[in-house]
Design a protein around this motif. Structure first.
Motif, PDB file in Angstrom:
ATOM      1  N   MET A   1      21.078 -18.821  37.901  1.00 59.15           N
ATOM      2  CA  MET A   1      20.106 -19.874  37.998  1.00 59.15           C
ATOM      3  C   MET A   1      18.813 -19.348  38.610  1.00 59.15           C
ATOM      4  SD  MET A   1      20.105 -22.784  36.961  1.00 59.15           S
ATOM      5  CE  MET A   1      19.305 -24.297  36.984  1.00 59.15           C
ATOM      6  N   TYR A   2      18.948 -18.463  39.591  1.00 51.65           N
ATOM      7  CA  TYR A   2      17.766 -17.894  40.224  1.00 51.65           C
ATOM      8  C   TYR A   2      16.901 -17.164  39.211  1.00 51.65           C
ATOM      9  CZ  TYR A   2      14.936 -14.626  42.876  1.00 51.65           C
ATOM     10  OH  TYR A   2      13.900 -13.882  43.351  1.00 51.65           O
ATOM     11  N   ARG A   3      17.533 -16.320  38.407  1.00 47.08           N
ATOM     12  CA  ARG A   3      16.788 -15.535  37.419  1.00 47.08           C
ATOM     13  C   ARG A   3      16.125 -16.456  36.390  1.00 47.08           C
ATOM     14  NH1 ARG A   3      15.642 -11.076  38.885  1.00 47.08           N
ATOM     15  NH2 ARG A   3      17.750 -10.492  39.295  1.00 47.08           N
ATOM     16  N   PHE A   4      16.839 -17.490  35.995  1.00 47.72           N
ATOM     17  CA  PHE A   4      16.292 -18.439  35.022  1.00 47.72           C
ATOM     18  C   PHE A   4      15.038 -19.111  35.573  1.00 47.72           C
ATOM     19  CE2 PHE A   4      16.063 -22.749  33.274  1.00 47.72           C
ATOM     20  CZ  PHE A   4      15.942 -22.446  31.931  1.00 47.72           C
ATOM     21  N   LYS A   5      15.099 -19.568  36.822  1.00 49.70           N
ATOM     22  CA  LYS A   5      13.953 -20.245  37.411  1.00 49.70           C
ATOM     23  C   LYS A   5      12.794 -19.285  37.663  1.00 49.70           C
ATOM     24  CE  LYS A   5      16.071 -24.295  39.406  1.00 49.70           C
ATOM     25  NZ  LYS A   5      16.245 -25.108  40.599  1.00 49.70           N
ATOM     26  N   LEU A   7      12.012 -16.814  35.695  1.00 48.22           N
ATOM     27  CA  LEU A   7      11.379 -16.562  34.401  1.00 48.22           C
ATOM     28  C   LEU A   7      10.663 -17.784  33.841  1.00 48.22           C
ATOM     29  CD1 LEU A   7      14.139 -14.427  32.679  1.00 48.22           C
ATOM     30  CD2 LEU A   7      11.926 -13.645  33.510  1.00 48.22           C
ATOM     31  N   THR A   8      11.222 -18.967  34.041  1.00 51.02           N
ATOM     32  CA  THR A   8      10.657 -20.162  33.421  1.00 51.02           C
ATOM     33  C   THR A   8       9.776 -20.978  34.348  1.00 51.02           C
ATOM     34  OG1 THR A   8      12.601 -21.469  34.000  1.00 51.02           O
ATOM     35  CG2 THR A   8      12.608 -20.385  31.852  1.00 51.02           C
ATOM     36  N   PRO A  10       9.580 -23.308  38.292  1.00 53.25           N
ATOM     37  CA  PRO A  10      10.408 -24.309  38.983  1.00 53.25           C
ATOM     38  C   PRO A  10      10.370 -25.700  38.349  1.00 53.25           C
ATOM     39  CG  PRO A  10       8.381 -23.956  40.184  1.00 53.25           C
ATOM     40  CD  PRO A  10       8.388 -22.959  39.049  1.00 53.25           C
ATOM     41  N   LYS A  11       9.397 -25.988  37.483  1.00 53.36           N
ATOM     42  CA  LYS A  11       9.265 -27.335  36.925  1.00 53.36           C
ATOM     43  C   LYS A  11       9.298 -27.298  35.397  1.00 53.36           C
ATOM     44  CE  LYS A  11       6.417 -29.073  40.689  1.00 53.36           C
ATOM     45  NZ  LYS A  11       5.140 -29.674  41.056  1.00 53.36           N
ATOM     46  N   LEU A  12       9.696 -28.429  34.829  1.00 52.07           N
ATOM     47  CA  LEU A  12       9.655 -28.591  33.379  1.00 52.07           C
ATOM     48  C   LEU A  12       8.299 -29.164  32.988  1.00 52.07           C
ATOM     49  CD1 LEU A  12      13.186 -30.115  32.840  1.00 52.07           C
ATOM     50  CD2 LEU A  12      12.468 -27.773  32.439  1.00 52.07           C
ATOM     51  N   SER A  13       7.790 -28.751  31.851  1.00 49.54           N
ATOM     52  CA  SER A  13       6.453 -29.190  31.457  1.00 49.54           C
ATOM     53  C   SER A  13       6.455 -30.499  30.666  1.00 49.54           C
ATOM     54  CB  SER A  13       5.774 -28.098  30.624  1.00 49.54           C
ATOM     55  OG  SER A  13       6.496 -27.861  29.442  1.00 49.54           O
ATOM     56  N   LEU A  14       7.602 -30.897  30.124  1.00 49.96           N
ATOM     57  CA  LEU A  14       7.665 -32.109  29.307  1.00 49.96           C
ATOM     58  C   LEU A  14       8.229 -33.272  30.115  1.00 49.96           C
ATOM     59  CD1 LEU A  14       8.999 -30.402  26.086  1.00 49.96           C
ATOM     60  CD2 LEU A  14       6.667 -31.062  26.583  1.00 49.96           C
ATOM     61  N   ARG A  15       7.831 -34.489  29.768  1.00 50.51           N
ATOM     62  CA  ARG A  15       8.249 -35.668  30.534  1.00 50.51           C
ATOM     63  C   ARG A  15       9.475 -36.359  29.959  1.00 50.51           C
ATOM     64  NH1 ARG A  15       2.975 -39.148  31.809  1.00 50.51           N
ATOM     65  NH2 ARG A  15       3.533 -39.104  34.007  1.00 50.51           N
ATOM     66  N   ASP A  16       9.625 -36.389  28.665  1.00 56.30           N
ATOM     67  CA  ASP A  16      10.743 -37.055  28.007  1.00 56.30           C
ATOM     68  C   ASP A  16      12.028 -36.264  28.236  1.00 56.30           C
ATOM     69  OD1 ASP A  16      12.029 -38.941  26.339  1.00 56.30           O
ATOM     70  OD2 ASP A  16      11.890 -37.528  24.657  1.00 56.30           O
ATOM     71  N   TYR A  17      13.137 -36.979  28.519  1.00 53.94           N
ATOM     72  CA  TYR A  17      14.411 -36.313  28.804  1.00 53.94           C
ATOM     73  C   TYR A  17      14.879 -35.448  27.636  1.00 53.94           C
ATOM     74  CZ  TYR A  17      19.325 -35.546  29.737  1.00 53.94           C
ATOM     75  OH  TYR A  17      20.548 -34.953  29.915  1.00 53.94           O
ATOM     76  N   ASN A  18      14.848 -35.993  26.416  1.00 53.08           N
ATOM     77  CA  ASN A  18      15.296 -35.230  25.248  1.00 53.08           C
ATOM     78  C   ASN A  18      14.427 -34.003  25.022  1.00 53.08           C
ATOM     79  OD1 ASN A  18      17.414 -36.953  24.714  1.00 53.08           O
ATOM     80  ND2 ASN A  18      16.172 -38.293  23.428  1.00 53.08           N
ATOM     81  N   ALA A  19      13.140 -34.124  25.299  1.00 53.27           N
ATOM     82  CA  ALA A  19      12.248 -32.979  25.172  1.00 53.27           C
ATOM     83  C   ALA A  19      12.547 -31.935  26.237  1.00 53.27           C
ATOM     84  CB  ALA A  19      10.801 -33.433  25.272  1.00 53.27           C
ATOM     85  N   GLN A  20      12.926 -32.389  27.439  1.00 55.20           N
ATOM     86  CA  GLN A  20      13.294 -31.455  28.506  1.00 55.20           C
ATOM     87  C   GLN A  20      14.562 -30.688  28.149  1.00 55.20           C
ATOM     88  OE1 GLN A  20      13.605 -33.723  32.103  1.00 55.20           O
ATOM     89  NE2 GLN A  20      11.392 -33.721  32.449  1.00 55.20           N
ATOM     90  N   ALA A  26      15.779 -23.978  24.551  1.00 58.41           N
ATOM     91  CA  ALA A  26      14.937 -22.910  24.008  1.00 58.41           C
ATOM     92  C   ALA A  26      14.772 -21.786  25.015  1.00 58.41           C
ATOM     93  CB  ALA A  26      13.583 -23.474  23.603  1.00 58.41           C
ATOM     94  N   SER A  27      14.616 -22.139  26.292  1.00 54.22           N
ATOM     95  CA  SER A  27      14.461 -21.125  27.338  1.00 54.22           C
ATOM     96  C   SER A  27      15.735 -20.293  27.499  1.00 54.22           C
ATOM     97  CB  SER A  27      14.120 -21.782  28.673  1.00 54.22           C
ATOM     98  OG  SER A  27      12.936 -22.512  28.571  1.00 54.22           O
ATOM     99  N   VAL A  28      16.869 -20.969  27.451  1.00 51.75           N
ATOM    100  CA  VAL A  28      18.148 -20.263  27.585  1.00 51.75           C
ATOM    101  C   VAL A  28      18.377 -19.331  26.398  1.00 51.75           C
ATOM    102  CG1 VAL A  28      20.649 -20.608  27.583  1.00 51.75           C
ATOM    103  CG2 VAL A  28      19.207 -21.987  29.061  1.00 51.75           C
TER     104      VAL A  28
END
Length: 61
Positions: A1-5, A7-8, A10-20, A26-28
């Motif tokens: 999880m540390y490595r993932f955060k 690289l990507t 700490p926050k998600l850029s999209l607001r909609d849950y399905n988009a998140q 896609a990131s994974v």
């Protein structure tokens, strides 16, 4: 999880849950493609088993 955060971010850029969810998937997928070539390649080892393998192994109860 540390490595993932790291690289990507700490926050998600999209607001909609399905988009998140799509953003995370896609990131994974990208992260798995990047780490895939670094994984060691395994080859099966040919084991030589003696003809009397049942007598060579003793079971104790």
């Amino acid at each position: 999880m540390y490595r993932f955060k790291q690289l990507t971010g700490p926050k998600l850029s999209l607001r909609d849950y399905n988009a998140q969810v799509g953003e995370i998937m896609a990131s994974v997928k990208v992260m798995n493609k990047l780490t895939g070539p670094g994984m060691p390649f395994r080859q099966p080892v040919n084991l030589v088993v003696p003809a009397d393998w049942r007598t060579a192994i003793q079971f104790r109860i």
